[in-house]
Design an enzyme around this catalytic site. Structure first.
Site, PDB file in Angstrom:
ATOM      1  N   GLN A 238       4.357  63.236  97.025  1.00 55.04           N
ATOM      2  CA  GLN A 238       4.563  64.494  96.297  1.00 55.04           C
ATOM      3  C   GLN A 238       4.791  64.231  94.810  1.00 55.04           C
ATOM      4  O   GLN A 238       4.832  65.177  94.027  1.00 55.04           O
ATOM      5  CB  GLN A 238       5.740  65.275  96.896  1.00 55.04           C
ATOM      6  CG  GLN A 238       5.418  65.865  98.275  1.00 55.04           C
ATOM      7  CD  GLN A 238       6.527  66.718  98.864  1.00 55.04           C
ATOM      8  OE1 GLN A 238       6.973  66.461  99.968  1.00 55.04           O
ATOM      9  NE2 GLN A 238       6.985  67.735  98.144  1.00 55.04           N
ATOM     10  N   ARG A 385      11.460  72.596 101.841  1.00 51.92           N
ATOM     11  CA  ARG A 385      10.975  73.877 101.337  1.00 51.92           C
ATOM     12  C   ARG A 385      12.076  74.636 100.603  1.00 51.92           C
ATOM     13  O   ARG A 385      12.301  75.823 100.821  1.00 51.92           O
ATOM     14  CB  ARG A 385      10.395  74.731 102.445  1.00 51.92           C
ATOM     15  CG  ARG A 385       9.420  75.745 101.863  1.00 51.92           C
ATOM     16  CD  ARG A 385       8.592  76.444 102.898  1.00 51.92           C
ATOM     17  NE  ARG A 385       7.625  77.290 102.217  1.00 51.92           N
ATOM     18  CZ  ARG A 385       6.431  77.568 102.690  1.00 51.92           C
ATOM     19  NH1 ARG A 385       6.026  77.073 103.827  1.00 51.92           N
ATOM     20  NH2 ARG A 385       5.614  78.339 102.013  1.00 51.92           N
ATOM     21  N   CYS A 386      12.780  73.924  99.729  1.00 53.63           N
ATOM     22  CA  CYS A 386      13.754  74.604  98.871  1.00 53.63           C
ATOM     23  C   CYS A 386      14.003  73.706  97.692  1.00 53.63           C
ATOM     24  O   CYS A 386      13.650  72.547  97.705  1.00 53.63           O
ATOM     25  CB  CYS A 386      15.070  74.856  99.611  1.00 53.63           C
ATOM     26  SG  CYS A 386      15.981  73.354  99.967  1.00 53.63           S
ATOM     27  N   GLU A 761       9.310  78.479  97.859  1.00 53.26           N
ATOM     28  CA  GLU A 761      10.466  78.123  98.662  1.00 53.26           C
ATOM     29  C   GLU A 761      11.411  79.289  98.925  1.00 53.26           C
ATOM     30  O   GLU A 761      12.250  79.228  99.818  1.00 53.26           O
ATOM     31  CB  GLU A 761      11.188  76.959  97.984  1.00 53.26           C
ATOM     32  CG  GLU A 761      10.248  75.752  97.927  1.00 53.26           C
ATOM     33  CD  GLU A 761      10.715  74.647  97.021  1.00 53.26           C
ATOM     34  OE1 GLU A 761      11.489  74.939  96.094  1.00 53.26           O
ATOM     35  OE2 GLU A 761      10.306  73.500  97.226  1.00 53.26           O
TER      36      GLU A 761
END
Lengths: 807, 284
Positions: A238, A385-386, A761
């Site tokens: 990522q 996902r945050c 997110e």
């Protein structure tokens, strides 16, 4: 003739497919044709395959490793252990959190699934067979899976390598299994506010351990070319540039001789931010053998050994006046980090941005302390996902609000509205030190409550409770409310870095002579649709159609340096860089247009896709014409070509927010649930592509559903992972996924070039408390204050049972 | 998730398959739809040196209905069970149950024979076949024999089938009456937390026959004659249903797993069975 009619301004805007256009995702053509190119699709000539021998024990001393039987198998090239890596000083590696982690077991293992030896073979099947033939002798040690027990005086010391070190990179360690204590806010003032308050609610809120579980697991292919000295690494990264820098620092290979490529990535959700032993082993093995080496983990390895998320025990106290005005908030977190502190947070924030925990509320004083603890579990602590620990913070405050509402005997929607930061208070300085950029919470909240007919739902719920008490139904109705505020877009270089690398991001644009373009960014899409949306940002800035703009990411030899994609930072940071680079292009284009139109550049104005002479609309040059001129005309004082690069250091984070309502039916006898309605209002500032936003919200809500309703990484008392396959680790299918209604308000960020805030997110941050609050709310009339997630069938059943609802 | 090395055999007739089994003995296993065995091999929990794939044996496929008698070839897929109109008439409970097995992809591959022969307590078809009082045909080196489904299951993965035998077909009589297959699971693809197969006959408002089996609540399917007997002669009123449930609960022996503790499973088993009886009665 109609054919000769010049397009109207609206037609020209539409043709750009710029901001606000629900343009179809350009990536989907290859994905839906099965033509994506993932790490496991990469096959290089002479490539070897690696596989790990992993520990069956959560805590054990490694007495001996005998690889002779494996090495005797035809096709096995080598078996690497810590002893082989030690001369290179690669048997341990630094983590993103300032700790270090074993690459291969060095004397002991600290969690089940830990990497013990790396088998290298001619094909993947032989590697798997050989891994089974490596004989490892273990001596079991006492196991600690509970972070509270880990801090007891007589708890076994897990990290013997840190023996006697009473401080770490984040300050003092008060126990041999203690990592750090991190604090923010004003402790004394908060204690004073709480102790003198009219009403105080206190609760332990646990956000359980779970895992991002991307569909594609982690992997890498390393290829060392011994002739030209160049190392190429393809991987599920990522943050490819950060990987290049870390690889250079660890290996001693100069950075220009390392090329890191993130090909298509099948979902990341934070799982692919960290550096894993598999990456290191594939690189070392390629350097040693001079042959390409592939390592791709399987699903069980992914769930057991790569980065988990959450595992925060949050002890909270919230105080208020009798009429519901919040006066103070305190939280102490016991954070289970597993065997190594491998959290992926900006270096100065060992608990991420957890201190956004005052949420959407104007809370005058607050304090938070986070104790990081070692246990015999896998390392990690990534932002699934945050943004960094933001979902934990949102869950905490949204649960505490509900508990306070119970304490006050007040409606939870009314309590929220009473305490929201008001529109005119922005930019708002929170008690824990953040500057919220913009927001209009009351408008969003009122819109949400009206959309679901909140009062009607409450009436129906009250009737249902009465019917239940009369024995006419066995189903309860829960109304789950959430108003969340996120903090995303890390972030300002002055306080956000990863291993010293400032968290700016970048965009480089080249306009081609015929009026199309390529833009490269320092980020990397894992499914977010960057190739679609960044082209839209640029289209609106430079007046070329998004269809004529290629977006490229993920190859460090071609893309400008950036910190990657996670924490909803791509649009806030790289999106801003894209807009700024586009403006540089336009500035140069204006000079070229002025020359071509023989006017002063100040006499021109920008109009969608062209520069027009002020007051003479028939005299203009389109961006396409200007691009051609940039390459074929000698313009005095202007260099040929049309290119620009921008590195963007954001002045602040962005603060997306939203209002969610979940309406859930619960069968008290079986513990099953049905989500009757889910309404999600998101405010992510300027909306780039509404269709992609809706898709992101659907995906994020579904992951939130999973987490709240069943998804967990569970261990037994001796550290065995109980949820190591998708049979037991809950990944929802279309069947379990409800319909979602999406909605929006639009409050632009005042400091972002196009006002965008990020959205990927938000639905996970807001969704988890919405689902969980619905479960809690269903049982509120029967006296429930707090139960821990995940709310799977037996736990819901147990709640009903403990409340005496089974007669 | 990579299995150990194995030899793959694909016989085209039953005799050849039986010969391969005889030749390799304990080292050989037959492969039907592969949805239990292949995952076990990938996890290296099952080591099979000789895998005997039955896909190419045409005689093992198909559904034949002759008057009131149904015969299903072992290699018939769950999808084929669902799609077969005659079977939906003769024994509608099969379609209702098969639709609750996993997902369409699995049902295109998974077979009824593999499902009943493996002896996995989580599988749905064994309990259902006990409810239907089905008979399994086993072919071995010395010919064929028949075993009742109610006598087939000994313990988890332990059945009356010998290692050198292949389960070739399932037979039962068309049901009539009311039916229900009720299953609670955590998600698509999961095994049952509790599942109940119920077939009831109704004669003049009174239950004249009942067969009740449950799944994944012991190490074998549980068919409880006394549960059915509790309903016979009643109008399936709440008291009678309660007695049937009590009789079944006395027979099940659930164990704790990730689906939940024993107390929860026993409670859910009762709820699921009650619902199944009520639904079957409403259709009788």
């Amino acid at each position: 003739m109609n054919d000769m009619t010049p397009p109207t301004r609206e037609e020209r805007v539409e043709k750009l497919k710029g901001l606000g256009c629900s343009r179809k995702r350009v990536e989907d053509v290859r994905f839906t044709h099965g033509k994506g190119n993932y790490v496991d699709d990469i096959k290089l000539p002479g490539m070897l395959h690696g596989d790990f021998v992993r520990s069956p024990y959560a805590h054990a001393r490694v007495k001996s490793i005998d690889a002779s039987a494996a090495l005797a198998l035809k096709g096995v090239v080598a078996v690497l252990t810590a002893k082989d890596l030690e001369p290179l000083n690669l048997h341990w590696m630094p983590t993103l959190a300032g700790d270090k982690q074993m690459v291969l077991a060095d004397g002991k293992v600290l969690f089940q699934g830990q990497e013990v030896a790396f088998v290298l073979a001619e094909d993947r099947y032989i590697a798997a067979d050989a891994a089974e033939l490596v004989e490892v002798e273990y001596e079991e040690l006492p196991v600690v899976t509970d972070p509270f027990k880990a801090l007891e005086p007589d708890a076994v010391e897990l990290r013997e390598d840190l023996h006697g070190q009473d401080s770490g990179v984040h300050g003092k360690r008060r126990h041999h299994n203690h990592i750090f204590l991190w604090e923010a806010g004003h402790k004394e003032a908060t204690e004073q506010a709480i102790s003198s308050a009219e009403v105080v609610a206190e609760e332990m809120v646990y956000y359980h351990r779970t895992h991002p579980c991307p569909l594609e697991t982690c992997g890498s292919v390393a290829s060392m070319d011994k002739v030209n000295g160049k190392l190429t690494v393809y991987g599920t990264f990522q943050a490819p540039h950060v990987v290049r820098t870390v690889a250079s620092l660890l290996s001693g290979i100069e950075e220009h001789n390392i090329r890191v490529v993130s090909p298509d990535i099948g979902g990341g959700f934070g799982n692919k931010v960290g550096v894993y032993p598999g990456y290191v082993c594939s690189i070392v093995a390629s350097i040693v053998t001079g042959r390409p080496v592939k390592w791709v983990e399987d699903r069980m390895e992914n769930l057991m050994a790569t980065a988990f998320a959450r595992d925060y025990w949050m002890k909270g106290r919230i105080s208020a006046t009798k009429d519901g005005r919040i006066t103070g908030l305190s939280c102490h977190v016991t954070a289970d980090h597993g065997a190594f502190d491998a959290c992926a947070d900006p270096t100065k924030f060992p608990a991420g941005f957890f201190h956004i925990m005052t949420g959407s509320y104007d809370i005058p004083v607050a304090h938070v302390g986070v104790d990081g603890v070692y246990t015999n579990k896998a390392p990690g602590g990534v932002a699934y996902r945050c943004s960094f620990r933001v979902t934990e913070a949102a869950y905490f405050i949204e649960r505490m609000i509900e508990v306070l509402a119970i304490e006050l005997g007040m409606d939870a929607a009314e309590l929220r509205a009473k305490n929201f930061i008001r529109k005119e208070q922005f930019p708002y300085h929170s008690a824990l030190g953040w500057e919220y950029d913009s927001g209009d919470y009351h408008t969003a909240w009122e819109k949400a409550l009206k959309a679901v007919d909140y009062e009607g739902l409450r009436r129906e719920q009250a009737e249902r409770v009465e019917a239940f008490r009369r024995g006419e139904t066995r189903k309860l109705l829960g109304i789950g409310l959430t108003h969340f505020t996120e903090i995303v877009g890390a972030g300002p270089v002055k306080n956000c870095d990863i291993l010293g690398m400032g968290m700016f991001d970048s965009c480089e644009i080249r306009i081609h002579p015929t009026g199309s373009a390529i833009a490269r960014l320092g980020t990397i899409s894992q499914g977010q649709g960057h190739a679609t949306t960044f082209a839209q940002i640029l289209a609106s800035e430079i007046g070329l159609s998004a269809d004529s703009i290629t977006i490229e990411e993920g190859d460090t030899d071609t893309a400008p340096y950036g910190l990657g994609t996670y924490g909803s930072r791509s649009t806030p940071v790289a999106g801003a860089a894209t807009a700024m680079a586009g403006r540089k292009i336009r500035a140069k284009a204006q000079m070229i247009a002025a020359y071509l139109l023989e006017v002063h550049d100040g006499d021109l104005e920008w109009d969608v896709d062209r520069f027009v002479v002020k007051g003479a609309p028939e005299r203009f040059k389109t961006m396409k014409e200007i691009a051609y001129a940039a390459y074929n005309q000698a313009i005095p004082g202007v260099e040929p070509g049309l290119e620009a690069v921008s590195y963007y250091d954001p002045p602040n984070m962005t603060y997306p927010f939203g209002a969610y309502v979940c309406v859930m039916e619960i069968d008290v006898d079986t513990g099953t649930h049905e989500i009757r309605q889910f309404y999600a209002l998101d405010d992510c500032g300027t909306r780039i592509n509404p269709m992609i936003i809706e898709g992101q919200v659907h995906g994020g809500l579904t992951e939130a559903l999973a987490i709240a309703m069943g998804q967990e990484i569970a261990y037994d008392e001796i550290g065995n992972v109980k949820t190591g396959t998708l049979m037991d680790f809950f990944l929802p299918t279309a069947w379990e996924t409800p319909n979602y209604t999406t909605d929006f308000t639009e409050t632009p960020s005042p400091h972002h070039p196009i006002g965008a805030k990020g959205v990927g997110e938000s639905p996970n941050v807001g969704g988890v408390p919405a689902f969980s609050n619905a479960v809690h709310d269903a049982f509120r009339a029967f006296g429930l204050r707090q139960v821990h997630m995940p709310h799977d069938q037996w736990r819901i059943w147990k709640t009903a049972h403990d409340l005496g609802l089974h007669g | 998730m990579i299995p150990a090395s194995f030899e793959y055999h694909r016989p085209t007739n039953l005799e050849a398959a039986l010969a391969t089994l005889k030749e390799f003995g304990d080292d050989a296993r037959v492969l039907a739809g592969g949805h239990s065995l292949i995952p076990m091999m990938k996890l290296r929990m099952a080591a099979v040196e000789h895998l005997v794939d039955l896909q190419a044996i045409a005689d093992l496929k198909g559904i034949a209905i002759d008057g009131g008698t149904v015969r299903i070839g072992a290699m018939t897929t769950q999808h084929e069970l669902i799609a077969h109109q005659g079977l939906a008439q003769a024994a509608p409970i099969i379609r209702e149950a098969a639709l609750q097995i996993a997902d369409p992809q699995v049902r295109y591959m998974g077979t009824v024979g593999g499902n009943v022969a493996n002896g996995d307590p989580g599988n749905d078809m064994p309990g259902l076949m006990q409810c239907l009082d089905a008979t399994y045909t086993l072919a071995g080196p010395d010919g064929t024999r028949e075993v009742k489904a109610r006598a087939f299951y000994e313990a988890a993965y332990m059945t009356a089938r010998e290692d050198d035998e292949i389960l070739t077909a399932i037979g039962f009589e068309a049901t009539g009456g009311g039916w229900a297959y009720e299953k609670q699971k955590r998600k698509i693809g999961d095994y049952a937390t509790a599942a109940a197969a119920v077939i009831l006959q109704k004669d003049g408002g009174v239950c004249s026959g009942a067969s009740i089996a449950m799944t994944n609540l012991a190490d074998t399917p549980v068919w409880a004659a006394e549960a059915g007997e509790a309903l016979v002669g009643t109008a399936c009123e709440p008291d009678a249903v309660g007695r049937a449930v009590e009789a079944m609960l006395a027979r099940i022996e659930p164990t704790e797993d990730n689906r939940g503790p024993v107390e929860f499973k026993r409670h859910v088993a009762g709820v699921i069975l009650r619902r199944a009886i009520e639904r079957a009665w409403s259709r009788a």
